[in-house]
Motif scaffolding. Structure first.
Motif, PDB file in Angstrom:
ATOM      1  N   UNK A 106       0.830  -1.194   0.000  1.00 56.06           N
ATOM      2  CA  UNK A 106       0.000   0.000   0.000  1.00 56.06           C
ATOM      3  C   UNK A 106       0.866   1.246   0.000  1.00 56.06           C
ATOM      4  N   UNK A 107       0.376   2.277  -0.686  1.00 54.12           N
ATOM      5  CA  UNK A 107       1.103   3.534  -0.820  1.00 54.12           C
ATOM      6  C   UNK A 107       0.252   4.669  -0.260  1.00 54.12           C
ATOM      7  N   UNK A 108       0.860   5.556   0.518  1.00 61.02           N
ATOM      8  CA  UNK A 108       0.104   6.674   1.074  1.00 61.02           C
ATOM      9  C   UNK A 108      -0.110   7.815   0.086  1.00 61.02           C
ATOM     10  N   UNK A 109       0.651   7.854  -1.004  1.00 60.93           N
ATOM     11  CA  UNK A 109       0.507   8.949  -1.957  1.00 60.93           C
ATOM     12  C   UNK A 109       1.295   8.665  -3.215  1.00 60.93           C
ATOM     13  N   UNK A 110       1.012   9.431  -4.256  1.00 61.87           N
ATOM     14  CA  UNK A 110       1.736   9.288  -5.514  1.00 61.87           C
ATOM     15  C   UNK A 110       2.985  10.159  -5.493  1.00 61.87           C
ATOM     16  N   UNK A 111       4.089   9.618  -6.015  1.00 59.70           N
ATOM     17  CA  UNK A 111       5.352  10.356  -5.993  1.00 59.70           C
ATOM     18  C   UNK A 111       5.287  11.636  -6.822  1.00 59.70           C
ATOM     19  N   UNK A 112       4.383  11.692  -7.800  1.00 62.10           N
ATOM     20  CA  UNK A 112       4.284  12.898  -8.615  1.00 62.10           C
ATOM     21  C   UNK A 112       3.438  13.969  -7.941  1.00 62.10           C
ATOM     22  N   UNK A 113       2.655  13.589  -6.957  1.00 66.42           N
ATOM     23  CA  UNK A 113       1.737  14.527  -6.316  1.00 66.42           C
ATOM     24  C   UNK A 113       2.193  14.960  -4.929  1.00 66.42           C
ATOM     25  N   UNK A 114       3.279  14.381  -4.438  1.00 68.62           N
ATOM     26  CA  UNK A 114       3.702  14.652  -3.074  1.00 68.62           C
ATOM     27  C   UNK A 114       5.233  14.631  -3.036  1.00 68.62           C
ATOM     28  N   UNK A 115       5.822  15.467  -2.207  1.00 69.04           N
ATOM     29  CA  UNK A 115       7.284  15.507  -2.139  1.00 69.04           C
ATOM     30  C   UNK A 115       7.804  14.221  -1.503  1.00 69.04           C
ATOM     31  N   UNK A 116       9.016  13.834  -1.902  1.00 61.69           N
ATOM     32  CA  UNK A 116       9.595  12.605  -1.356  1.00 61.69           C
ATOM     33  C   UNK A 116       9.783  12.665   0.160  1.00 61.69           C
ATOM     34  N   UNK A 117      10.253  13.796   0.735  1.00 64.11           N
ATOM     35  CA  UNK A 117      10.356  13.853   2.198  1.00 64.11           C
ATOM     36  C   UNK A 117       9.009  13.611   2.897  1.00 64.11           C
ATOM     37  N   UNK A 118       7.937  14.174   2.335  1.00 59.33           N
ATOM     38  CA  UNK A 118       6.617  13.964   2.923  1.00 59.33           C
ATOM     39  C   UNK A 118       6.169  12.515   2.740  1.00 59.33           C
ATOM     40  N   UNK A 119       6.489  11.939   1.594  1.00 60.79           N
ATOM     41  CA  UNK A 119       6.134  10.540   1.350  1.00 60.79           C
ATOM     42  C   UNK A 119       6.876   9.621   2.314  1.00 60.79           C
ATOM     43  N   UNK A 120       8.145   9.902   2.553  1.00 59.24           N
ATOM     44  CA  UNK A 120       8.920   9.106   3.508  1.00 59.24           C
ATOM     45  C   UNK A 120       8.348   9.239   4.914  1.00 59.24           C
TER      46      UNK A 120
END
Length: 220
Positions: A106-120
């Motif tokens: 499962x993924x919390x967000x798309x890498x194109x729609x959210x910054x990598x630091x926030x995704x991490x």
């Protein structure tokens, strides 16, 4: 999005290595060989060994068909996978969710729609929430892998290090140090932790395609 996942210079080196008859395998969280090869540019597919679902199963191309040569079953006696999937989706909003035969992703967000630091940050938060679910339900025998763009749940004995062991077995190699394990996430709880910190194979930690190229050049 249909774009190449590896740069052309790395694909060219992989092509050369395969032409030298050096056995190469790739391990991915994706659930099917075609989905993996689409990201590799389909370089000599008949030469690859592919480990899907983060190492829970392995495939070889035989007579034009991808054939599974091992699979680690989901431990249904621990918790039903569909039930766990529902619990995760209720407690954590996922932009994408994959219920595969031997894994959950499962993924919390798309890498194109959210910054990598926030995704991490979100991935770390989701690990904690998943650990809470496991604690409440007394779940054991399932590993939580944080790829920092998503969370992968595998059977404890069906991870990337299992893929490396099955690769050595397939090749008939007795000295496991001949297996080069190349990955980029060795930290505790991350996707390559067991793969790069275990007692099997020779680990190489890389930070990107250019570092991977240096490792490959050193091997040949």
């Amino acid at each position: 999005l249909g774009e190449r996942y590896i740069p052309e210079f790395l694909e060219a080196r992989l092509r050369k290595i395969i032409e030298m008859e050096i056995p190469v395998a790739v391990c991915s969280g994706r659930h099917h060989p075609d989905a993996i090869l689409n990201r590799l540019g389909n370089v000599y597919p008949e030469k690859w060994t592919l480990f899907a679902e983060n190492g829970a199963c392995g495939y070889k191309l035989l007579s034009g068909d991808w054939q599974e040569f091992y699979r680690v079953a989901w431990p249904s006696d621990v918790i039903d996978k569909d039930e766990l999937a529902e619990m995760i989706q209720r407690s954590m909003p996922c932009s994408k969710f994959f219920n595969n035969p031997s894994s959950l992703i499962f993924r919390p967000g798309e890498t194109l729609d959210i910054s990598l630091p926030e995704l991490e940050r979100l991935c770390a938060e989701y690990v904690l929430k998943t650990e809470e679910i496991f604690k409440e339900r007394g779940v054991d025998g399932i590993r939580i892998n944080n790829s920092q763009i998503g969370i992968i749940l595998n059977p404890e004995d069906g991870d990337k290090d299992r893929g490396a062991k099955e690769f050595a077995k397939l090749l008939g190699i007795s000295d496991d140090k001949e297996i080069a394990c190349i990955g980029d996430q060795p930290c505790e709880g991350c996707n390559d932790e067991k793969f790069l910190n275990g007692d099997f194979g020779t680990p190489f930690i890389v930070n990107g395609p250019k570092d991977t190229l240096k490792v490959l050049d050193g091997m040949v």
